[in-house]
Structures are given as C-alpha cells and as structure tokens.
Design an enzyme around this catalytic site. Structure first.
Site, PDB file in Angstrom:
ATOM      1  N   TYR A  65      18.422   7.545  -4.730  1.00  0.00           N
ATOM      2  CA  TYR A  65      19.015   6.436  -3.966  1.00  0.00           C
ATOM      3  C   TYR A  65      19.638   5.402  -4.908  1.00  0.00           C
ATOM      4  O   TYR A  65      20.756   4.929  -4.694  1.00  0.00           O
ATOM      5  CB  TYR A  65      17.900   5.820  -3.117  1.00  0.00           C
ATOM      6  CG  TYR A  65      18.288   4.754  -2.141  1.00  0.00           C
ATOM      7  CD1 TYR A  65      18.797   5.077  -0.883  1.00  0.00           C
ATOM      8  CD2 TYR A  65      18.115   3.407  -2.448  1.00  0.00           C
ATOM      9  CE1 TYR A  65      19.120   4.091   0.033  1.00  0.00           C
ATOM     10  CE2 TYR A  65      18.428   2.411  -1.538  1.00  0.00           C
ATOM     11  CZ  TYR A  65      18.932   2.757  -0.304  1.00  0.00           C
ATOM     12  OH  TYR A  65      19.253   1.768   0.597  1.00  0.00           O
ATOM     13  N   LYS A  96      23.532   4.464  -4.984  1.00  0.00           N
ATOM     14  CA  LYS A  96      23.949   3.108  -4.599  1.00  0.00           C
ATOM     15  C   LYS A  96      24.669   2.387  -5.730  1.00  0.00           C
ATOM     16  O   LYS A  96      25.529   1.521  -5.479  1.00  0.00           O
ATOM     17  CB  LYS A  96      22.738   2.303  -4.116  1.00  0.00           C
ATOM     18  CG  LYS A  96      22.184   2.770  -2.772  1.00  0.00           C
ATOM     19  CD  LYS A  96      23.244   2.785  -1.681  1.00  0.00           C
ATOM     20  CE  LYS A  96      22.673   2.654  -0.285  1.00  0.00           C
ATOM     21  NZ  LYS A  96      23.716   2.820   0.751  1.00  0.00           N
TER      22      LYS A  96
HETATM   23  P1  NAD Z   1      18.935   3.423   9.491  1.00  0.00           P
HETATM   24  O1  NAD Z   1      18.167   4.633   9.113  1.00  0.00           O
HETATM   25  O2  NAD Z   1      18.438   2.578  10.620  1.00  0.00           O
HETATM   26  O3  NAD Z   1      20.453   3.815   9.811  1.00  0.00           O
HETATM   27  C1  NAD Z   1      21.154   4.765   9.040  1.00  0.00           C
HETATM   28  C2  NAD Z   1      21.901   5.661   9.991  1.00  0.00           C
HETATM   29  O4  NAD Z   1      22.657   6.608   9.200  1.00  0.00           O
HETATM   30  C3  NAD Z   1      20.963   6.472  10.883  1.00  0.00           C
HETATM   31  O5  NAD Z   1      21.230   6.237  12.257  1.00  0.00           O
HETATM   32  C4  NAD Z   1      21.240   7.914  10.492  1.00  0.00           C
HETATM   33  O6  NAD Z   1      21.165   8.835  11.581  1.00  0.00           O
HETATM   34  C5  NAD Z   1      22.647   7.833   9.927  1.00  0.00           C
HETATM   35  N1  NAD Z   1      22.946   8.951   9.032  1.00  0.00           N
HETATM   36  C6  NAD Z   1      22.133   9.489   8.091  1.00  0.00           C
HETATM   37  N2  NAD Z   1      22.730  10.525   7.500  1.00  0.00           N
HETATM   38  C7  NAD Z   1      23.953  10.662   8.080  1.00  0.00           C
HETATM   39  C8  NAD Z   1      25.030  11.552   7.889  1.00  0.00           C
HETATM   40  N3  NAD Z   1      24.953  12.560   6.999  1.00  0.00           N
HETATM   41  N4  NAD Z   1      26.155  11.393   8.629  1.00  0.00           N
HETATM   42  C9  NAD Z   1      26.234  10.386   9.553  1.00  0.00           C
HETATM   43  N5  NAD Z   1      25.217   9.524   9.791  1.00  0.00           N
HETATM   44  C10 NAD Z   1      24.093   9.664   9.062  1.00  0.00           C
HETATM   45  O7  NAD Z   1      19.058   2.551   8.153  1.00  0.00           O
HETATM   46  P2  NAD Z   1      19.636   1.077   7.891  1.00  0.00           P
HETATM   47  O8  NAD Z   1      18.544   0.277   7.322  1.00  0.00           O
HETATM   48  O9  NAD Z   1      20.412   0.583   9.053  1.00  0.00           O
HETATM   49  O10 NAD Z   1      20.626   1.384   6.663  1.00  0.00           O
HETATM   50  C11 NAD Z   1      22.034   1.339   6.753  1.00  0.00           C
HETATM   51  C12 NAD Z   1      22.619   1.325   5.340  1.00  0.00           C
HETATM   52  O11 NAD Z   1      22.188   0.144   4.640  1.00  0.00           O
HETATM   53  C13 NAD Z   1      22.168   2.497   4.474  1.00  0.00           C
HETATM   54  O12 NAD Z   1      23.237   2.897   3.650  1.00  0.00           O
HETATM   55  C14 NAD Z   1      21.074   1.902   3.629  1.00  0.00           C
HETATM   56  O13 NAD Z   1      20.891   2.606   2.425  1.00  0.00           O
HETATM   57  C15 NAD Z   1      21.603   0.506   3.411  1.00  0.00           C
HETATM   58  N6  NAD Z   1      20.583  -0.462   3.039  1.00  0.00           N
HETATM   59  C16 NAD Z   1      19.677  -0.901   3.961  1.00  0.00           C
HETATM   60  C17 NAD Z   1      18.736  -1.844   3.578  1.00  0.00           C
HETATM   61  C18 NAD Z   1      17.761  -2.398   4.551  1.00  0.00           C
HETATM   62  O14 NAD Z   1      17.054  -3.357   4.179  1.00  0.00           O
HETATM   63  N7  NAD Z   1      17.678  -1.886   5.757  1.00  0.00           N
HETATM   64  C19 NAD Z   1      18.694  -2.312   2.255  1.00  0.00           C
HETATM   65  C20 NAD Z   1      19.625  -1.851   1.350  1.00  0.00           C
HETATM   66  C21 NAD Z   1      20.577  -0.930   1.766  1.00  0.00           C
END
Ligand code: NAD
Length: 308
Positions: free
Chosen positions: A166, A170
């Site tokens: 990851y 990232k």
């Molecule tokens: P989440 O798991 O709620 O949402 C991610 C979505 O991506 C899911 O609905 C999943 O089905 C979809 N997904 C996964 N693989 C896929 C693919 N191959 N094709 C299409 N869709 C796909 O997670 P989130 O927390 O909403 O994260 C969203 C983004 O933010 C991610 O990139 C995550 O790494 C990043 N992020 C989140 C946080 C946090 O605090 N939540 C922190 C840093 C980065």
C-alpha cells in the site's frame, strides 16, 4: 459565496460505491455533475465482486434528481480502465473530471508479504490509476479541459507497518500525478492528489472511540474543489483529515557543495547536509525537475569558482 457547480460536467469516480468515493460522487452530483459511479464491489482485500454498491449510489443520485450511471468494471486492468472511461463517453459524450479513489488493503509484515498480495494492491491503487488516467488523459487533452484527482495516503507519505504494498503504491501515485500535471499543463488538464483520512470500512477493527469527528464529508469538499474548474493548483497534494486541510510539500535542504567527496567527508558534514532549517521547494509545474538541476548546477558554479 457563489455556489461552485458542475453543471454540464461529467465526472468519473472510481471506488464510489462506498466510503470516501461515495461521498465524492454524491457531492458532485448534488452540484450538477453527471457521474459515473464506478465500483467493482468486493471485500476490502479486493476479493469478490458485487454490483450492489455502485448501483445503489447511482440509484441514490437519480432518486435525488441527479444524473448517474453505475459501472462495475475493475480498475485493476487496462480493459477495465478503458471500460470505465468509455462508460462516461458512451453515456454522456465527455469526461471532465476523473477521481481515482478505488482501493483495497492487504496487510502482512514485510518478511511475510506474498507477491500476490503486493501485486493485488499495486494493481488497484497504482496500476489502476494508470489504467483510468491512460484512457481519460488523451480525451481531456483533446477537449482542452480536465480535472484529475488521484488518491494517496498518510501511508504513502510516511509508511506504516504491515503495508509495504500500500505504501509503495500510494507513494507511486504521487509520482504519476506529477507527470499528469506536467504533460497536462499545456492542454488545460490539471492533476492533484488527495491525502484523505476518514472513518470508513478501512477503519474496521480499529478503536476509533477517541477520534474527533472524521467522516468522509470532511474530505469531499476538498476533492470537490480540486475537481472544479476554479481549481488553481496543479501537481500538488492536499491533506484532508478530521477537519484539517493542508498542503503536502516536497522540500529539500539547501545541501552543501564540494568539488569532490569521500565517504568520510559525507559523514563529517551529514548534519549540514540534513539541515532542514531553510528548506527549498521546487513546484512541480512548470519546471520542478529543471529547477532542481539548475539549483544544483548554480551551487557548483558559484562555490566551485570560489565565489561562495
Ligand atoms: P472503502 O473500502 O470504503 O472504499 C473503496 C472502494 O473501492 C470500495 O467500495 C471497493 O469496492 C472499491 N474497489 C476496490 N477495488 C476496486 C477495483 N478493482 N475496481 C473498482 N473499485 C474497487 O475505502 P475508503 O476508506 O473510502 O478509501 C477510498 C480511498 O481513500 C482508497 O484509495 C484509500 O486507500 C484511500 N485512503 C483512505 C483513508 C481513510 O482514512 N479512509 C486514508 C488514506 C487513504
């Protein structure tokens, strides 16, 4: 304050069936954008598929009077990336905004991380970014307009235990974003990165009881501004976590010049080399790469000629 709207704009949001992506899709749609709600469903580790999340969010948007189409293709391969962008072109005839947000997580200590888990995470976050950008970028350049938002993470900036895959993905996304910003600059295409923090299913298993309010709705307006035509920055990364919005700055120490070096000399001068009290910042656009080289050469020319 005039409301910033997205009327007549078409936005693609990957991973928009849940969490942060869902919030971005709902916000842009509420402000008039036609949205491709992409999500392949599936578990947090990326296993499985489910058409439900994307269809549900697209349905929510339509019920609220907005325009949206669900697309359940995966971002993890080139065909999926092309199909996601084609969904926007086939349905709405254009793509103005691309938000690559889809993500999966597979944790393991470095010494135990399998190649399958390393690849599965790079495939969605980093290669996924390339797949959708590769398909959308020429279309945006031809149209003379585009807003691209890619998603990094605190883990990409600072690392974190058990997520080598990851963190690498990232951090790589930031490198990709710089090139999109540089190559897009002459074509009206801007590209920035969001570094979000929000309680979503990615926080499952963590004790969040002592966290301040940290919902995705505190991140979505930042992404909304980066996706809007008023966005006045490119090649940058913005943080949004628990109500704090900030810029990530890539900085260098001024460094020290010598016409020749030994291992010992590096050791003797390491504190000066690392002295970050007067950081130097080279904005990516228009010319961070060349500015870095020019700064270094100027030091060599100035100090090498004895005119320090
Ligand atoms: P989440 O798991 O709620 O949402 C991610 C979505 O991506 C899911 O609905 C999943 O089905 C979809 N997904 C996964 N693989 C896929 C693919 N191959 N094709 C299409 N869709 C796909 O997670 P989130 O927390 O909403 O994260 C969203 C983004 O933010 C991610 O990139 C995550 O790494 C990043 N992020 C989140 C946080 C946090 O605090 N939540 C922190 C840093 C980065």
């Amino acid at each position: 304050m005039t409301e910033l709207r997205f009327d007549n704009r078409v936005a693609v949001v990957t991973g928009a069936g849940r969490g942060l992506g869902r919030e971005y899709a709902l916000l842009l749609a509420a402000r008039g954008a036609k949205v491709v709600v992409n999500d392949s469903g599936g578990a947090m580790d990326g296993h499985g598929t489910d058409t439900g999340p994307a269809e549900q969010v697209a349905g929510e948007i339509r019920c609220a009077g907005g325009e949206a189409v669900a697309c359940t293709e995966s971002v993890a391969n080139a065909e999926g990336g092309q199909a996601i962008i084609d969904a926007a072109l086939d349905r709405y005839g254009r793509v103005d905004v691309l938000i690559h947000n889809a993500g999966n997580v597979r944790r393991a200590p470095l010494s135990q991380m399998s190649y399958a888990d390393f690849d599965a995470v790079l495939d969605v976050h980093l290669r996924g970014a390339f797949h959708v950008v590769r398909a959308a970028f020429p279309v945006m350049c031809d149209a003379g307009y585009g807003r691209v938002v890619l998603t990094s993470s605190i883990g990409g900036l600072y690392g974190n235990a058990d997520v080598a895959n990851y963190a690498a993905a990232k951090a790589g996304i930031i490198g990709l974003s710089h090139v999109v910003a540089l190559e897009g600059a002459a074509h009206g295409v801007v590209c920035n990165v969001i570094v979000p923090g929000a309680v979503t299913r990615m926080a499952d298993g963590l004790d969040t009881s002592a966290y301040p309010p940290m919902g995705p709705e505190l991140v979505a307006p930042v992404v909304g501004w980066l996706a809007h035509e008023n966005c006045s920055i490119t090649g940058e990364s913005l943080i949004a976590i628990a109500g704090r919005v900030a810029r990530v700055v890539l900085a260098e120490t001024p460094g020290v010049y010598q016409p020749s070096w030994s291992i010992e000399a590096v050791g003797e001068r390491i504190d000066e080399i690392r002295d970050a009290s007067a950081p130097v910042v080279f904005p990516v656009v228009p010319s961070g790469h060349a500015d870095h080289i020019a700064y270094s050469f100027a030091m060599a020319t100035r100090e090498g000629s004895g005119h320090a």
